[in-house]
Write an enzyme that holds these catalytic residues in place. Structure first.
Site, PDB file in Angstrom:
ATOM      1  N   SER A  44      66.265  30.515  87.689  1.00 25.07           N
ATOM      2  CA  SER A  44      65.788  31.584  88.646  1.00 25.07           C
ATOM      3  C   SER A  44      66.375  32.311  87.767  1.00 25.07           C
ATOM      4  O   SER A  44      66.850  33.777  88.578  1.00 25.07           O
ATOM      5  CB  SER A  44      66.807  30.931  89.711  1.00 25.07           C
ATOM      6  OG  SER A  44      65.871  29.509  90.636  1.00 25.07           O
ATOM      7  N   HIS A  88      61.374  19.285  79.144  1.00 25.99           N
ATOM      8  CA  HIS A  88      61.698  20.198  79.863  1.00 25.99           C
ATOM      9  C   HIS A  88      62.340  18.910  81.158  1.00 25.99           C
ATOM     10  O   HIS A  88      61.714  17.685  81.109  1.00 25.99           O
ATOM     11  CB  HIS A  88      60.663  20.794  80.510  1.00 25.99           C
ATOM     12  CG  HIS A  88      60.531  21.843  81.526  1.00 25.99           C
ATOM     13  ND1 HIS A  88      60.414  21.294  83.098  1.00 25.99           N
ATOM     14  CD2 HIS A  88      61.424  23.225  81.490  1.00 25.99           C
ATOM     15  CE1 HIS A  88      61.249  22.502  83.694  1.00 25.99           C
ATOM     16  NE2 HIS A  88      60.909  23.501  82.800  1.00 25.99           N
ATOM     17  N   LYS A 125      54.373  27.160  83.205  1.00 27.02           N
ATOM     18  CA  LYS A 125      54.523  26.092  83.846  1.00 27.02           C
ATOM     19  C   LYS A 125      52.701  25.632  84.106  1.00 27.02           C
ATOM     20  O   LYS A 125      51.930  25.762  82.860  1.00 27.02           O
ATOM     21  CB  LYS A 125      54.800  25.513  84.832  1.00 27.02           C
ATOM     22  CG  LYS A 125      56.979  26.053  84.098  1.00 27.02           C
ATOM     23  CD  LYS A 125      57.008  25.842  85.381  1.00 27.02           C
ATOM     24  CE  LYS A 125      58.251  25.776  85.203  1.00 27.02           C
ATOM     25  NZ  LYS A 125      60.262  25.513  85.961  1.00 27.02           N
ATOM     26  N   GLY A 169      63.297  27.009  89.987  1.00 28.50           N
ATOM     27  CA  GLY A 169      62.359  26.820  91.526  1.00 28.50           C
ATOM     28  C   GLY A 169      63.176  27.243  92.411  1.00 28.50           C
ATOM     29  O   GLY A 169      62.147  27.016  93.368  1.00 28.50           O
ATOM     30  N   GLU A 204      61.240  18.588  84.334  1.00 31.22           N
ATOM     31  CA  GLU A 204      60.004  18.501  84.755  1.00 31.22           C
ATOM     32  C   GLU A 204      59.570  17.595  83.797  1.00 31.22           C
ATOM     33  O   GLU A 204      58.886  16.369  84.884  1.00 31.22           O
ATOM     34  CB  GLU A 204      59.025  19.740  85.654  1.00 31.22           C
ATOM     35  CG  GLU A 204      59.542  20.553  86.358  1.00 31.22           C
ATOM     36  CD  GLU A 204      59.313  21.844  85.917  1.00 31.22           C
ATOM     37  OE1 GLU A 204      58.303  22.077  85.378  1.00 31.22           O
ATOM     38  OE2 GLU A 204      60.280  22.891  86.364  1.00 31.22           O
ATOM     39  N   GLU A 258      69.126  24.409  81.011  1.00 32.30           N
ATOM     40  CA  GLU A 258      68.543  24.073  82.612  1.00 32.30           C
ATOM     41  C   GLU A 258      69.142  23.536  83.737  1.00 32.30           C
ATOM     42  O   GLU A 258      68.683  22.373  83.854  1.00 32.30           O
ATOM     43  CB  GLU A 258      67.087  23.893  82.585  1.00 32.30           C
ATOM     44  CG  GLU A 258      66.091  25.341  81.669  1.00 32.30           C
ATOM     45  CD  GLU A 258      64.855  25.492  81.617  1.00 32.30           C
ATOM     46  OE1 GLU A 258      64.577  26.330  81.771  1.00 32.30           O
ATOM     47  OE2 GLU A 258      63.780  24.459  82.405  1.00 32.30           O
ATOM     48  N   ASN A 294      57.853  30.180  80.254  1.00 34.49           N
ATOM     49  CA  ASN A 294      57.448  29.053  80.244  1.00 34.49           C
ATOM     50  C   ASN A 294      56.666  28.774  81.558  1.00 34.49           C
ATOM     51  O   ASN A 294      56.833  29.409  82.793  1.00 34.49           O
ATOM     52  CB  ASN A 294      58.447  27.696  80.247  1.00 34.49           C
ATOM     53  CG  ASN A 294      57.774  26.440  81.389  1.00 34.49           C
ATOM     54  OD1 ASN A 294      56.527  26.417  80.945  1.00 34.49           O
ATOM     55  ND2 ASN A 294      59.188  25.937  81.273  1.00 34.49           N
TER      56      ASN A 294
HETATM   57  P1  13P Z   1      61.982  29.447  87.213  1.00 32.04           P
HETATM   58  O1  13P Z   1      62.612  30.493  86.480  1.00 32.04           O
HETATM   59  O2  13P Z   1      61.126  29.579  88.160  1.00 32.04           O
HETATM   60  O3  13P Z   1      63.440  28.901  88.310  1.00 32.04           O
HETATM   61  O4  13P Z   1      61.872  28.010  86.384  1.00 32.04           O
HETATM   62  C1  13P Z   1      62.912  27.469  84.741  1.00 32.04           C
HETATM   63  C2  13P Z   1      62.582  27.154  84.208  1.00 32.04           C
HETATM   64  O5  13P Z   1      61.688  25.340  84.401  1.00 32.04           O
HETATM   65  C3  13P Z   1      61.998  27.149  83.072  1.00 32.04           C
HETATM   66  O6  13P Z   1      61.090  26.117  81.884  1.00 32.04           O
END
Ligand code: 13P
Length: 256
Positions: free
Chosen positions: A214, A96, A12, A174, A98, A168, A10
């Site tokens: 992560s 997601h 982002k 992150g 976010e 997640e 992803n």
């Molecule tokens: P990270 O791998 O940067 O923690 O992000 C995970 C994520 O949100 C994947 O959709």
């Protein structure tokens, strides 16, 4: 295990179209014919045409990070399922954390998008996960059950097994804090049990449940060794070709 591992990046809101092209080229060059597992890249919308060209007829799949719940028409700023299909997109990340937290997406809205995907033969990756506060309050199962029941409402029986779920934990996204393999497995097993209550045992045994938060080359082997972890949804580590390819390698190892 009959489920095929899926390693998904992803990206982002990162990479311009030309940067995305470079990253996609570096990845596809190494794994164009890989068939042991599924590999997926989800660039931002503006990079999809470029990455689509590079993916071409290789085995690497193309995904989007969002889709409109509407089919077409006067919906300024939206991108439809048909527009994605036209660019050979085959997966879409839905719900997601976010999008839930920054853009106010609710389970009902996420459900509409999921059903739109299924209607258009796009594979939805439905993301679920608890915040740190919810975990500390002992609410992990309650939160995830609500997200699954809401997100999976009205799924047609013949499409159920194509769906992908991503667990997640919000506190691991992150942050460099990964769920331990045991913590992740516990929630993945709960997710599979809950899916079997919602959609039936047969789809629940086939649906892939990815871990995200992560995930990186240093922790992937341990996570992917768990029986209910069927792959990864990777953010930060998907932005570097070498790291992402190392994760693909871990996937291949886990599948064998
Ligand atoms: P990270 O791998 O940067 O923690 O992000 C995970 C994520 O949100 C994947 O959709």
């Amino acid at each position: 295990m009959s489920r095929k591992i899926l390693i998904a990046g992803n990206w982002k809101m990162n990479k311009t179209a030309s940067e995305a092209g470079e990253l996609a080229r570096a990845i596809v060059a190494q794994i164009a014919t890989l068939s042991a597992i599924d590999v997926l890249m989800c660039p931002p919308f503006t990079s999809i045409p470029k990455v689509s060209e590079i993916v071409g007829t290789s085995n690497v799949r193309l995904g989007a990070q969002n889709v409109s719940d509407k089919v077409s028409g006067a919906y300024t700023g939206e991108v439809s399922a048909a527009m994605l299909r036209d660019l050979y997109v085959s997966y879409v990340i839905i719900g997601h954390s976010e999008r839930r937290s920054y853009y106010g997406e609710t389970d009902a809205f996420i459900n509409k998008k999921l059903l739109t995907c299924l209607d258009s033969n796009l594979i939805p990756i439905l993301c679920v996960g608890e915040t740190l506060e919810e975990r500390e309050a002992g609410k992990v199962e309650e939160v995830i059950r609500t997200q699954l029941v809401g997100g999976l409402a009205g799924v047609p029986a013949d499409k159920a097994e194509t769906i992908v779920i991503a667990y997640e934990p919000v506190w691991a996204i992150g942050t460099g804090k990964t769920a331990t393999p045991e913590q992740a497995q516990e929630v993945h097993a709960f997710i599979r049990k809950t899916i079997s209550e919602i959609l039936g045992t047969e789809p629940a045994s086939k649906i892939r449940i990815l871990y995200g938060g992560s995930m990186k080359p240093a922790n992937a082997d341990e996570l992917l060794a768990k029986p209910d972890i069927d792959g990864g949804l990777i953010g930060g580590a998907a932005l570097k070709a070498d790291d992402f390819l190392a994760l693909v390698k871990s996937g291949v190892k886990a599948q064998a």
